[in-house]
Design an enzyme around this catalytic site. Structure first.
Site, short mmCIF file in Angstrom:
data_model
loop_
_atom_site.label_atom_id
_atom_site.label_comp_id
_atom_site.label_asym_id
_atom_site.label_seq_id
_atom_site.Cartn_x
_atom_site.Cartn_y
_atom_site.Cartn_z
N ARG A 105 0.93 -1.15 -0.01
CA ARG A 105 -0.20 0.04 0.03
C ARG A 105 0.83 1.36 0.13
NH1 ARG A 105 -2.66 -3.77 0.51
NH2 ARG A 105 -4.74 -4.03 0.39
N HIS A 116 -7.36 7.52 11.55
CA HIS A 116 -6.92 6.34 11.49
C HIS A 116 -5.38 6.45 11.15
CE1 HIS A 116 -11.26 4.24 10.76
NE2 HIS A 116 -10.90 4.75 12.10
N1 APR Z 1 -17.26 7.10 -4.63
C1 APR Z 1 -17.95 7.20 -3.52
N2 APR Z 1 -18.10 5.93 -2.83
C2 APR Z 1 -17.55 4.76 -3.14
C3 APR Z 1 -16.69 4.80 -4.26
C4 APR Z 1 -16.70 5.89 -5.11
N3 APR Z 1 -16.06 5.94 -6.35
N4 APR Z 1 -16.28 3.54 -4.33
C5 APR Z 1 -16.64 2.93 -3.49
N5 APR Z 1 -17.30 3.52 -2.52
C6 APR Z 1 -18.04 3.25 -1.40
C7 APR Z 1 -18.69 2.04 -0.88
O1 APR Z 1 -20.02 1.95 -1.77
C8 APR Z 1 -18.56 1.69 0.54
O2 APR Z 1 -19.69 2.26 0.98
O3 APR Z 1 -17.25 3.77 -0.15
C9 APR Z 1 -17.29 2.70 0.89
C10 APR Z 1 -16.20 2.07 1.30
O4 APR Z 1 -16.28 1.28 2.30
P1 APR Z 1 -15.20 0.72 3.13
O5 APR Z 1 -14.25 -0.08 2.18
O6 APR Z 1 -15.78 0.05 4.21
O7 APR Z 1 -14.34 2.05 3.74
P2 APR Z 1 -14.33 2.73 5.09
O8 APR Z 1 -15.74 3.03 5.41
O9 APR Z 1 -13.45 3.89 4.67
O10 APR Z 1 -13.69 1.93 6.06
C11 APR Z 1 -13.41 2.51 7.36
O11 APR Z 1 -12.32 0.35 8.05
O12 APR Z 1 -10.73 -1.15 7.60
C12 APR Z 1 -10.97 -0.09 8.34
O13 APR Z 1 -9.60 1.62 9.04
C13 APR Z 1 -10.09 0.99 7.81
O14 APR Z 1 -10.61 3.43 7.61
C14 APR Z 1 -10.91 2.42 7.28
C15 APR Z 1 -12.06 1.88 8.04
#
Ligand code: APR
Length: 262
Positions: free
Chosen positions: A81, A133
């Site tokens: 990453r 984070h």
């Molecule tokens: N634009 C907007 N939203 C998007 C896009 C995009 N291009 N691509 C994906 N998404 C949305 C997905 O629908 C989902 O709801 O972004 C979200 C990503 O979710 P996660 O992968 O769970 O990411 P996040 O919520 O940031 O995770 C939170 O989890 O693993 C831990 O510490 C890590 O900070 C992270 C935390």
């Protein structure tokens, strides 16, 4: 701006043009971003279809226990990453938020950007977010506490020793499952005083960050949510703006800035 990229599902499916923010001089906009905001830059989300790494989900790798038992595996995960960070650029969503902050600042409107993302794309677009984070570009020594910003040592097989005390393996300065997010009291204060709160690109499943939307609602803020899929913590009170952050946020930020004459 015609706002065509924006379609709102909240409040009876009103179009974007019908949403009034009523921002005033005393307004305070707080934004929380998640992995979806960086997805358009080419960084994988955690819970999307690309969320697995070598067949494991992130909860198995991003823990202090994994670091204690299989540090080589955890290090390889983060080195991949960290390497990827050197290959990507901020996208229009990152840039729009940075520009919005500058315009609101000039207009005297409070703004705070909070991110769950461990990449440095907001900073490279010109923002100074609260990284609740942590950041993968920073390494931290668990022995002496030394922190260094380092994207030079990217060999997935080689740990980076601490330049201060010589400890053999610094860890990424990120918050793992089971650890306390950074500056959380500050974040609670910021969100509690928001008049407009935007959550973008986050699935709303990882707490305490996922609880910020409710905290904003409780404080009487107007709540806006952008994501591809409906987040877990979405409520009927929120204005849901589905779509890619790189397409939705530039229009949204322009509209927010216009609301305050910024
Ligand atoms: N634009 C907007 N939203 C998007 C896009 C995009 N291009 N691509 C994906 N998404 C949305 C997905 O629908 C989902 O709801 O972004 C979200 C990503 O979710 P996660 O992968 O769970 O990411 P996040 O919520 O940031 O995770 C939170 O989890 O693993 C831990 O510490 C890590 O900070 C992270 C935390």
């Amino acid at each position: 701006m015609d706002g065509s990229a924006l379609r709102s599902r909240g409040q009876g499916g009103a179009l974007w043009g019908d949403i009034g923010f009523n921002l005033g001089v005393a307004s305070r906009l707080v934004v929380l971003t998640g992995a979806g905001v960086s997805a358009d830059a080419g960084l994988p989300t955690f819970r999307g279809k690309d969320g697995l790494w070598e067949g494991r989900n992130v909860q198995e790798v991003a823990t202090p226990e994994a670091w204690a038992w299989e540090p080589e595996v955890v290090w390889r995960f983060y080195q991949e990453r960290r390497q990827r960070l050197t290959e990507v650029e901020p996208n229009p969503a990152h840039r729009a938020l940075a520009e919005l902050e500058a315009r609101l600042d000039e207009a005297g409107v409070g703004f705070c950007l909070i991110t769950q993302n461990v990449d440095d794309l907001h900073a490279r677009a010109g923002s100074a977010p609260i990284h609740i984070h942590g950041e993968i570009a920073v390494l931290r020594c668990e022995i002496c506490g030394e922190k260094v910003r380092d994207l030079d040592h990217l060999d997935p097989e080689a740990f980076v020793p601490c330049p201060e005390c010589g400890h053999g393996a610094m860890r990424p300065d990120v918050v793992w499952f089971g650890e306390m997010p950074y500056r959380i009291e500050d974040v609670f204060r910021q969100v509690g005083s928001a008049t407009v709160f935007l959550a973008a690109g986050t699935s709303g499943v990882v707490y305490p960050a996922a609880g910020l939307l409710q905290l904003a609602r409780d404080g009487g803020a107007k709540t806006l949510v952008n994501s591809l899929d409906e987040p877990e913590n979405l409520s009927g009170e929120d204005e849901f703006l589905p779509g890619r952050a790189a397409e939705v946020l530039p229009d949204l930020c322009e509209r927010l800035a216009q609301e305050v004459g910024a």
